[in-house]
Design a protein around this motif. Structure first.
Motif, PDB file in Angstrom:
ATOM      1  N   UNK A   8       9.375  -8.200   1.091  1.00  0.00           N
ATOM      2  CA  UNK A   8      10.263  -8.087   2.249  1.00  0.00           C
ATOM      3  C   UNK A   8      10.599  -6.620   2.510  1.00  0.00           C
ATOM      4  N   UNK A   9      10.419  -6.198   3.754  1.00  0.00           N
ATOM      5  CA  UNK A   9      10.671  -4.811   4.143  1.00  0.00           C
ATOM      6  C   UNK A   9       9.475  -3.901   3.974  1.00  0.00           C
ATOM      7  N   UNK A  10       8.383  -4.424   3.439  1.00  0.00           N
ATOM      8  CA  UNK A  10       7.194  -3.613   3.195  1.00  0.00           C
ATOM      9  C   UNK A  10       6.056  -4.020   4.123  1.00  0.00           C
ATOM     10  N   UNK A  11       5.103  -3.117   4.259  1.00  0.00           N
ATOM     11  CA  UNK A  11       3.871  -3.428   4.983  1.00  0.00           C
ATOM     12  C   UNK A  11       2.874  -3.949   3.969  1.00  0.00           C
ATOM     13  N   UNK A  12       2.318  -5.115   4.291  1.00  0.00           N
ATOM     14  CA  UNK A  12       1.329  -5.718   3.407  1.00  0.00           C
ATOM     15  C   UNK A  12       0.074  -6.061   4.193  1.00  0.00           C
ATOM     16  N   UNK A  13      -1.001  -6.158   3.471  1.00  0.00           N
ATOM     17  CA  UNK A  13      -2.263  -6.615   4.030  1.00  0.00           C
ATOM     18  C   UNK A  13      -2.405  -8.080   3.630  1.00  0.00           C
ATOM     19  N   UNK A  14      -2.696  -8.934   4.603  1.00  0.00           N
ATOM     20  CA  UNK A  14      -2.894 -10.336   4.280  1.00  0.00           C
ATOM     21  C   UNK A  14      -4.254 -10.806   4.771  1.00  0.00           C
ATOM     22  N   UNK A  15      -4.763 -11.806   4.102  1.00  0.00           N
ATOM     23  CA  UNK A  15      -5.909 -12.565   4.581  1.00  0.00           C
ATOM     24  C   UNK A  15      -5.314 -13.893   5.026  1.00  0.00           C
ATOM     25  N   UNK A  28       0.859  -6.427   8.185  1.00  0.00           N
ATOM     26  CA  UNK A  28       2.127  -6.882   8.749  1.00  0.00           C
ATOM     27  C   UNK A  28       3.290  -6.271   7.979  1.00  0.00           C
ATOM     28  N   UNK A  29       4.413  -6.126   8.665  1.00  0.00           N
ATOM     29  CA  UNK A  29       5.651  -5.715   8.002  1.00  0.00           C
ATOM     30  C   UNK A  29       6.517  -6.961   7.887  1.00  0.00           C
ATOM     31  N   UNK A  30       6.810  -7.358   6.664  1.00  0.00           N
ATOM     32  CA  UNK A  30       7.553  -8.592   6.420  1.00  0.00           C
ATOM     33  C   UNK A  30       9.049  -8.348   6.594  1.00  0.00           C
ATOM     34  N   UNK A  31       9.675  -9.197   7.420  1.00  0.00           N
ATOM     35  CA  UNK A  31      11.114  -9.117   7.653  1.00  0.00           C
ATOM     36  C   UNK A  31      11.884 -10.143   6.837  1.00  0.00           C
ATOM     37  N   UNK A  32      11.249 -11.255   6.557  1.00  0.00           N
ATOM     38  CA  UNK A  32      11.925 -12.283   5.782  1.00  0.00           C
ATOM     39  C   UNK A  32      11.117 -13.559   5.747  1.00  0.00           C
ATOM     40  N   UNK A  62      -0.007  -2.708   1.371  1.00  0.00           N
ATOM     41  CA  UNK A  62      -0.914  -1.946   2.223  1.00  0.00           C
ATOM     42  C   UNK A  62      -0.936  -0.484   1.806  1.00  0.00           C
ATOM     43  N   UNK A  63      -2.112   0.090   1.821  1.00  0.00           N
ATOM     44  CA  UNK A  63      -2.257   1.513   1.558  1.00  0.00           C
ATOM     45  C   UNK A  63      -2.289   2.300   2.866  1.00  0.00           C
ATOM     46  N   UNK A  64      -2.262   1.579   3.991  1.00  0.00           N
ATOM     47  CA  UNK A  64      -2.273   2.201   5.303  1.00  0.00           C
ATOM     48  C   UNK A  64      -0.842   2.525   5.701  1.00  0.00           C
ATOM     49  N   UNK A  65      -0.602   3.734   6.174  1.00  0.00           N
ATOM     50  CA  UNK A  65       0.715   4.142   6.642  1.00  0.00           C
ATOM     51  C   UNK A  65       0.784   3.961   8.141  1.00  0.00           C
ATOM     52  N   UNK A  66       1.872   3.395   8.628  1.00  0.00           N
ATOM     53  CA  UNK A  66       2.080   3.177  10.065  1.00  0.00           C
ATOM     54  C   UNK A  66       3.339   3.915  10.474  1.00  0.00           C
ATOM     55  N   UNK A  67       3.392   4.289  11.736  1.00  0.00           N
ATOM     56  CA  UNK A  67       4.541   5.007  12.268  1.00  0.00           C
ATOM     57  C   UNK A  67       5.623   4.073  12.779  1.00  0.00           C
ATOM     58  N   UNK A  68       5.403   2.759  12.775  1.00  0.00           N
ATOM     59  CA  UNK A  68       6.377   1.796  13.300  1.00  0.00           C
ATOM     60  C   UNK A  68       7.482   1.571  12.322  1.00  0.00           C
TER      61      UNK A  68
END
Length: 68
Positions: A8-15, A28-32, A62-68
């Motif tokens: 929660x609160x992090x950017x993750x990569x999902x399949x 995706x960035x998980x909110x809850x 995720x190892x990818x950094x996003x500006x959002x």
């Protein structure tokens, strides 16, 4: 508590497998988590989304950094 909740609160990569059986890779960035749904923001479109827990086949930080 699900395993995904620790992200929660992090950017993750999902399949993810959608309702038609199509499998995609998403960041995706998980909110809850509410019930069986993961509330998140898609990092490509910036749109809020809900993902079914039982359709998430795999996840990882995720190892990818996003500006959002």
């Amino acid at each position: 508590m699900t395993l995904v909740s620790k992200y929660t609160g992090q950017i993750v990569e999902i399949i993810y497998m959608d309702r038609t059986g199509k499998i995609t890779q998403r960041h995706i960035k998980i909110h809850g988590i509410r019930g069986d749904l993961v509330r998140a923001t898609c990092m490509v479109t910036g749109e809020p989304r809900a993902f079914r827990l039982d359709h998430i086949l795999a996840w990882n930080c995720s190892k990818i950094q996003h500006n959002n």
